[in-house]
Write a protein that holds these residues in place. Structure first.
Motif, mmCIF file in Angstrom:
data_model
loop_
_atom_site.group_PDB
_atom_site.id
_atom_site.type_symbol
_atom_site.label_atom_id
_atom_site.label_comp_id
_atom_site.label_asym_id
_atom_site.label_seq_id
_atom_site.Cartn_x
_atom_site.Cartn_y
_atom_site.Cartn_z
ATOM 1 N N GLU A 68 18.044 7.964 -13.893
ATOM 2 C CA GLU A 68 17.664 8.696 -15.104
ATOM 3 C C GLU A 68 17.159 7.771 -16.216
ATOM 4 O OE1 GLU A 68 17.389 11.819 -15.432
ATOM 5 O OE2 GLU A 68 18.756 12.870 -14.131
ATOM 6 N N ASP A 69 17.875 6.679 -16.497
ATOM 7 C CA ASP A 69 17.499 5.853 -17.655
ATOM 8 C C ASP A 69 16.532 4.752 -17.237
ATOM 9 O OD1 ASP A 69 19.259 3.006 -17.738
ATOM 10 O OD2 ASP A 69 20.035 4.588 -16.434
ATOM 11 N N GLY A 70 15.652 4.386 -18.168
ATOM 12 C CA GLY A 70 14.627 3.398 -17.886
ATOM 13 C C GLY A 70 15.186 2.039 -17.533
ATOM 14 N N GLY A 71 16.233 1.619 -18.254
ATOM 15 C CA GLY A 71 16.822 0.318 -17.974
ATOM 16 C C GLY A 71 17.358 0.224 -16.561
ATOM 17 N N ASP A 205 6.887 1.311 -29.798
ATOM 18 C CA ASP A 205 6.245 2.415 -30.509
ATOM 19 C C ASP A 205 6.448 3.760 -29.817
ATOM 20 O OD1 ASP A 205 5.032 0.766 -32.540
ATOM 21 O OD2 ASP A 205 3.653 0.071 -30.981
ATOM 22 N N TYR A 206 6.285 3.774 -28.491
ATOM 23 C CA TYR A 206 6.319 5.049 -27.767
ATOM 24 C C TYR A 206 6.867 4.797 -26.373
ATOM 25 C CZ TYR A 206 4.642 9.485 -25.794
ATOM 26 O OH TYR A 206 4.570 10.721 -25.182
ATOM 27 N N ASN A 207 7.885 5.570 -25.990
ATOM 28 C CA ASN A 207 8.477 5.468 -24.659
ATOM 29 C C ASN A 207 8.514 6.833 -23.990
ATOM 30 O OD1 ASN A 207 9.616 2.602 -24.173
ATOM 31 N ND2 ASN A 207 10.255 3.070 -26.264
ATOM 32 N N PHE A 208 8.611 6.807 -22.668
ATOM 33 C CA PHE A 208 8.723 8.042 -21.897
ATOM 34 C C PHE A 208 10.156 8.264 -21.433
ATOM 35 C CE2 PHE A 208 4.133 7.246 -20.847
ATOM 36 C CZ PHE A 208 3.644 8.401 -21.418
ATOM 37 N N ARG A 209 10.627 9.492 -21.580
ATOM 38 C CA ARG A 209 11.842 9.890 -20.883
ATOM 39 C C ARG A 209 11.370 10.314 -19.478
ATOM 40 N NH1 ARG A 209 15.135 11.015 -17.740
ATOM 41 N NH2 ARG A 209 16.763 12.602 -17.775
ATOM 42 N N ASP A 210 11.878 9.643 -18.451
ATOM 43 C CA ASP A 210 11.348 9.860 -17.110
ATOM 44 C C ASP A 210 12.488 9.957 -16.100
ATOM 45 O OD1 ASP A 210 9.341 10.155 -15.149
ATOM 46 O OD2 ASP A 210 8.085 8.672 -16.159
ATOM 47 N N ARG A 211 12.116 10.192 -14.845
ATOM 48 C CA ARG A 211 13.148 10.315 -13.805
ATOM 49 C C ARG A 211 12.588 9.792 -12.485
ATOM 50 N NH1 ARG A 211 14.192 15.306 -14.377
ATOM 51 N NH2 ARG A 211 16.113 15.056 -15.585
ATOM 52 N N ASP A 212 13.364 8.932 -11.821
ATOM 53 C CA ASP A 212 13.072 8.445 -10.467
ATOM 54 C C ASP A 212 14.237 8.806 -9.561
ATOM 55 O OD1 ASP A 212 10.617 7.149 -10.975
ATOM 56 O OD2 ASP A 212 11.645 5.342 -11.665
ATOM 57 N N VAL A 213 14.040 8.589 -8.274
ATOM 58 C CA VAL A 213 15.141 8.756 -7.334
ATOM 59 C C VAL A 213 15.105 7.609 -6.327
ATOM 60 C CG1 VAL A 213 13.800 10.275 -5.796
ATOM 61 C CG2 VAL A 213 16.316 10.366 -5.761
ATOM 62 N N ILE A 409 20.471 8.113 -23.121
ATOM 63 C CA ILE A 409 19.995 7.736 -21.796
ATOM 64 C C ILE A 409 18.627 7.071 -21.789
ATOM 65 C CG2 ILE A 409 21.284 9.584 -20.683
ATOM 66 C CD1 ILE A 409 18.607 11.053 -20.321
ATOM 67 N N MET A 410 17.994 6.944 -22.961
ATOM 68 C CA MET A 410 16.625 6.451 -22.929
ATOM 69 C C MET A 410 16.443 5.051 -23.474
ATOM 70 S SD MET A 410 14.655 9.834 -24.128
ATOM 71 C CE MET A 410 15.350 11.418 -23.724
ATOM 72 N N THR A 411 17.048 4.742 -24.595
ATOM 73 C CA THR A 411 16.740 3.464 -25.225
ATOM 74 C C THR A 411 17.370 2.284 -24.503
ATOM 75 O OG1 THR A 411 18.564 3.768 -26.768
ATOM 76 C CG2 THR A 411 16.393 4.439 -27.505
ATOM 77 N N GLY A 412 18.427 2.517 -23.732
ATOM 78 C CA GLY A 412 18.997 1.456 -22.925
ATOM 79 C C GLY A 412 19.200 0.180 -23.702
ATOM 80 N N ASP A 413 18.572 -0.891 -23.230
ATOM 81 C CA ASP A 413 18.773 -2.201 -23.829
ATOM 82 C C ASP A 413 18.074 -2.359 -25.177
ATOM 83 O OD1 ASP A 413 20.311 -3.745 -21.714
ATOM 84 O OD2 ASP A 413 18.674 -2.885 -20.562
#
Length: 514
Positions: A68-71, A205-213, A409-413
């Motif tokens: 779920e999270d980018g980090g 400046d701009y990030n995506f909330r995304d999802r991988d598996v 869940i998005m900004t992580g580090d």
């Protein structure tokens, strides 16, 4: 880059400049004295040893773990690259040479230095590196790079790009949107993320909330076969064939030293992330014990064929992924929950949703608001069909650029920067059917994904996993994270007049190319 049968060339100019802009070089910063000499892998750690106790499950079932999270998604890719033993096969629509992209390249070079065979397919249209730089990368003895459907961007000037657009419009628009990362033919990451800063919470400046598996075991063989189909396709051209220049490359150890030094600089590759990668073997042990790792009998991977819809007439058509998703919607009995960054509804899509709601299926779709979108062309087309969707009984939620959940869940580090307040847009492409089936992949709800781009999806049959994914989706649709759009309200007024005007000017573009 988008259009109908007959359309004046000047209307595309803005889109061409945006999607096919002249290639820019990304120079490395001046080196300082405090970078590390080398990033060392732990020679006592072995990927095969880490999963030795799972061998029986890997042969008979598919292990599924949602990223779920980018980090976490970045660290997982980095660790698998660091400990790959035989092969790394990579297929992406976008592989940028920004911070994350350069660090990813360093991991791949170091894997290749160990003897791992690395193969990369990237779509031509969004390549943002010089042809010479890619040739330099490809010249490594263990790295091969192919460009999918070249001729529209890489190594071309603006005149050549426009000529391709005008004289071969259909080919210009046929893109490879698949995203797969395969290690040792046994471990796969697929989903919405490309390789660029904004997909891993690294952009300021701009990030995506995304999802991988993450998929392990049985279904990985099907993903590998799909990659091989693309690799062998005549549309995937070795990058070495795109240049008439002959280069005398220096030895690998010298040629990539500056790249290694870049990745060792803590200003580029934060120490806390390197620490997470170094300790990821302990994370694997936790994942193996986790309630969120599911070993399943029924997981399918569906990929469109290379050259999808290569016919000469029109821009319509379909594909394996399109047909599979249509069938899932038709078979839904209770509910459909969808997340798609771009929501451009065709008559077919509208009728599918209307038929579903009329038989009692509850449908909720989350997409980007005008405030959070990165694509005004797509949003403009969505505006035109928004009321039709609502009248068909679909509930629509538009993501807020400052969604409260981004801190969880998005900004992580990036949380190390207390005053950091990036804009977030939604980029996950997921669907949940009846609370029992989860789809995670690359497919947007738009005509490009349906008819032109090649796409891939993982269809996961697990009520437990689906309920976890659904819980996250529903949180993101809550008021602190999204606006619910109705026939009486939409949040378009939340942006300034200039952006609304820019969106209005895009309404001239037909849906078929968006």
């Amino acid at each position: 880059m988008k259009m109908h049968k007959v359309f004046p060339v000047f209307i595309f100019l803005f889109l061409v400049l945006m999607a096919c802009k002249d290639v820019q070089e990304h120079p490395l910063p001046e080196l300082t004295e405090d970078f590390c000499d080398q990033i060392h892998r732990n020679e006592t750690v072995s990927l095969s040893e880490q999963v030795k106790d799972l061998q029986d499950s890997l042969e008979r079932k598919t292990g599924v773990y949602v990223l779920e999270d980018g980090g976490g998604a970045m660290v997982t890719r980095a660790w698998l690259s660091e400990y790959a033993e035989k092969t790394i096969d990579i297929q992406y629509f976008i592989f940028s040479t920004d911070n994350v992209g350069l660090i990813a390249c360093d991991y791949l070079v170091r894997a290749a230095d160990r003897g791992v065979k690395v193969r990369i397919i990237v779509d031509d249209i969004m390549v943002d590196a010089r042809l010479e730089d890619i040739l330099n990368f490809d010249a490594h003895r263990n790295i091969e790079v192919k460009i999918y459907n070249p001729g529209s961007n890489l190594g071309k000037n603006l005149y050549q790009k426009l000529k391709k657009l005008v004289t071969d419009f259909r080919s210009f628009n046929q893109r490879m949107h698949n995203k797969t990362f395969i290690v040792d033919d046994q471990f796969v990451i697929t989903g919405g993320r490309n390789i660029a800063d904004e997909y891993f919470d690294y952009n300021h400046d701009y990030n995506f909330r995304d999802r991988d598996v993450l998929l392990m075991g049985k279904v990985s063989q099907k993903v590998s076969r799909s990659f091989e189909d693309f690799w062998q396709s005549e549309l995937s051209v070795p990058v070495s064939e795109l240049s008439d220049e002959k280069y005398n490359w220096s030895p690998d150890s010298v040629r990539f030293e500056r790249l290694h030094q870049y990745a060792c600089n803590e200003e580029n590759f934060w120490p806390q992330i390197r620490s997470r990668i170094d300790s990821f073997d302990r994370t694997i042990a936790r994942i193996k014990r986790s309630d969120h790792l599911y070993w399943l009998d029924e997981v399918d991977f569906i990929s469109d064929d290379p050259g999808k819809n290569s016919g000469e007439e029109g821009l319509g058509g379909s594909g394996r992924c399109t047909e599979a998703l249509i069938q899932l919607v038709k078979e839904a009995k209770e509910s459909i929950v969808i997340q798609s960054p771009y929501l451009i509804t065709t008559d077919l899509g509208l009728q599918l949703f209307k038929a579903a709601t009329e038989r009692g299926v509850k449908i909720k779709i989350q997409t980007n608001s005008l405030s959070s979108t990165d694509n005004l062309e797509a949003f403009s087309s969505y505006q035109k069909s928004r009321k039709s969707l609502l009248k068909a009984g679909v509930r629509i939620f538009e993501f807020k650029p400052d969604a409260a959940i981004r801190r969880d869940i998005m900004t992580g580090d990036l949380q190390q920067e207390i005053d950091f307040t990036p804009i977030f847009g939604h980029h996950a492409k997921s669907m949940v059917i009846d609370g029992k089936i989860t789809v995670i992949g690359t497919f947007n709800l738009d005509p490009r994904s349906a008819n032109l781009n090649t796409e891939c999806i993982a269809v996961i049959h697990s009520e437990d996993l689906t309920q976890n994914v659904l819980k996250g989706m529903e949180i993101e649709m809550q008021a602190q994270n999204s606006w619910e759009t109705t026939l009486d309200f939409n949040p378009d007024q939340e942006v300034n007049r200039t952006k609304r005007l820019k969106t209005w000017t895009r309404k001239i573009l037909p849906k078929s190319i968006l």
